[in-house]
Scaffold this active site. Structure first.
Site, short mmCIF file in Angstrom:
data_model
loop_
_atom_site.label_atom_id
_atom_site.label_comp_id
_atom_site.label_asym_id
_atom_site.label_seq_id
_atom_site.Cartn_x
_atom_site.Cartn_y
_atom_site.Cartn_z
N GLU A 131 91.64 15.28 37.42
CA GLU A 131 92.01 16.33 36.48
C GLU A 131 90.72 16.84 35.86
OE1 GLU A 131 93.97 17.13 32.14
OE2 GLU A 131 94.40 15.21 33.10
N CYS B 139 91.62 20.16 27.75
CA CYS B 139 91.36 20.82 29.03
C CYS B 139 92.21 22.08 29.20
CB CYS B 139 91.64 19.86 30.19
SG CYS B 139 90.53 18.43 30.22
#
Length: 487
Positions: free
Chosen positions: A260, A294
């Site tokens: 990720e 993020c």
């Protein structure tokens, strides 16, 4: 967000002494592991040393692998329900320890204590949700052949967690691996090791020895895990640049990877959008936490007819932000977690101004202690400026007006990253049609960064490899096996 105001009544008078009293240690084979050294943990609210953390050597990687491999056969052979029940017990114990964990997050990440407590709330929910997942067997009948497809554990899994969500981004990795039947070695960020060390100590009384191990250390320890021939998989959350290095280092041993990585999420605001809803969400998700998430809005494309209203609405919220001690209930502003990132965010602001950008709100240097960057809006910028093209990971948001939504969609799809994106409009069906054309793993309508462990989290472009959460995250910690018999 849950109301956790009473958490402030639990703040110790002397935080460093309180942390020292916890006797935090690495966990290998269910016991303390002696460190090679102690390293300082810096508190972002004042840049003072708030604790010392044990530091691992490369031999600790081998010790943790040995312990995890020894524990693997029994753990992999345990019934699914047994692993699930132990994860549920782990979730219960995390909730019982919520005050301690929230205080540790606040200390190591500088996050206001109320937000730290919210992270624990969602982390516990993530463990429980992932523990409830199933990997169903698939049966086939093809003439005289009878086959079944099953999922088998991989072995020892390495997890490398980031500093921006030291508990929630670690526990999802823990739950995925352990439910699948893998054993695990967790290496937290060296900036935020405290909460992970405490979770490792909690886990000792729940899981069999060697099933879950926690070691600390810098990039050398992470690299040793990535190249270790007896680690079957690496699950990593962090920057795209580091993800590329991990993928290259893992290639010789053909490790499975879940990566990720970075995001440069775009949000497109159409003329009929609910401006209050938008501004509340962008402030809460993208700016109040100093942009250290993020999948938060990092580029805001606003139709020219509502541009001024968006600037006004966001500005009102930004000007109310208050820096200060994370242990003070009046503090709402989160500092940048470390000085390197702090300097990078200011560089992006200065560069944008040098290239003609206009400060719409914020950007005043904080006169007091701590790594605070005031939530900042920047106008008169477009592609070709680093603040737009790169992931800033700070509380600085470029606002880009547009007239034509097709042009805005093309601009939103520019770049190498594709984590998330959103459309804001009163016409939800139209928003859904536009959202489906966004080149990202998750596209939202009238929300952004709305994740659940019950929903998959896919990645696009260079924002990651694999899929996380729901049954998909568990499946990525297993291998498929087909058993085929002829009748």
């Amino acid at each position: 967000m849950q109301d956790f105001d009473d958490i402030y009544a639990h703040v110790p008078a002397d935080i460093p002494a309180w942390i020292e009293g916890l006797s935090l240690a690495m966990t290998i084979d269910g016991a303390d592991a002696d460190p090679v050294a102690l390293v300082d943990v810096i508190h972002a609210c004042d840049e003072q040393v708030i604790a010392q953390s044990p530091d691992a050597g490369l031999h600790h990687v081998d010790q943790a692998v040995d312990a995890a491999r020894a524990a693997f056969p029994a753990w992999a052979g345990a019934p699914w329900t047994e692993r699930r029940n132990l994860l549920e017990t782990f979730a219960d114990r995390l909730w019982d320890a919520r005050v301690t964990l929230a205080l540790l997050i606040a200390a190591e990440a500088g996050r206001p204590l109320r937000r730290a407590m919210s992270e624990i709330f969602f982390a516990v929910d993530y463990v429980r949700t992932i523990a409830a997942q199933e990997l169903a067997e698939t049966r086939y009948e093809l003439g005289p052949m009878r086959a079944r497809l099953t999922h088998k554990p991989l072995g020892v899994v390495g997890a490398i967690a980031p500093w921006n969500g030291p508990v929630i981004l670690a526990v999802a990795k823990i739950a995925n691996a352990l439910l699948a039947g893998d054993t695990q070695i967790l290496r937290p960020s060296p900036f935020t090791p405290l909460s992970a060390l405490y979770m490792g100590m909690i886990a000792r009384d729940i899981f069999p020895r060697g099933v879950f191990n926690v070691i600390t250390g810098d990039a050398q320890v992470g690299a040793a895990m990535t190249t270790h021939p007896r680690i079957a998989k690496i699950s990593f959350t962090g920057s795209t640049a580091t993800g590329r290095l991990i993928a290259a280092a893992a290639a010789p041993t053909l490790k499975r990877l879940t990566l990720e990585l970075g995001g440069n999420d775009a949000a497109i605001v159409l003329p009929d959008a609910n401006i209050d809803l938008l501004c509340d969400a962008v402030y809460r998700i993208s700016l109040e936490n100093a942009g250290q998430f993020c999948a938060c809005v990092k580029r805001l494309y606003v139709h020219e007819t509502v541009y001024d209203a968006v600037v006004k609405g966001l500005g009102e919220r930004l000007r109310a932000a208050r820096p200060g001690s994370c242990f003070d209930a009046a503090t709402t502003m989160t500092p940048i977690q470390n000085r390197k990132q702090f300097e990078r965010v200011w560089h992006l602001i200065d560069d944008a101004v040098d290239r003609g950008g206009a400060i719409l709100c914020g950007a005043q240097r904080h006169g007091g202690a701590g790594l605070f960057v005031p939530p900042t809006l920047v106008g008169n910028v477009d592609h070709g400026v680093a603040l737009v093209d790169e992931e800033q990971f700070g509380p600085v948001l470029p606002l880009i007006p547009f007239r034509d939504e097709e042009a805005a969609l093309r601009d939103a799809n520019r770049g190498e990253m594709g984590l998330g994106g959103s459309i804001w409009t009163a016409d939800v069906e139209h928003g859904l049609r536009l959202a489906e054309r966004m080149e990202c793993g998750t596209a939202w309508v009238n929300q952004h960064g709305a994740f659940s462990a019950a929903l998959p989290m896919p990645f696009a472009k260079q924002s990651g490899i694999g899929t996380d959460y729901a049954q998909f995250g568990v499946a990525e910690h297993s291998r498929m096996m087909l058993v085929n018999a002829r009748l």
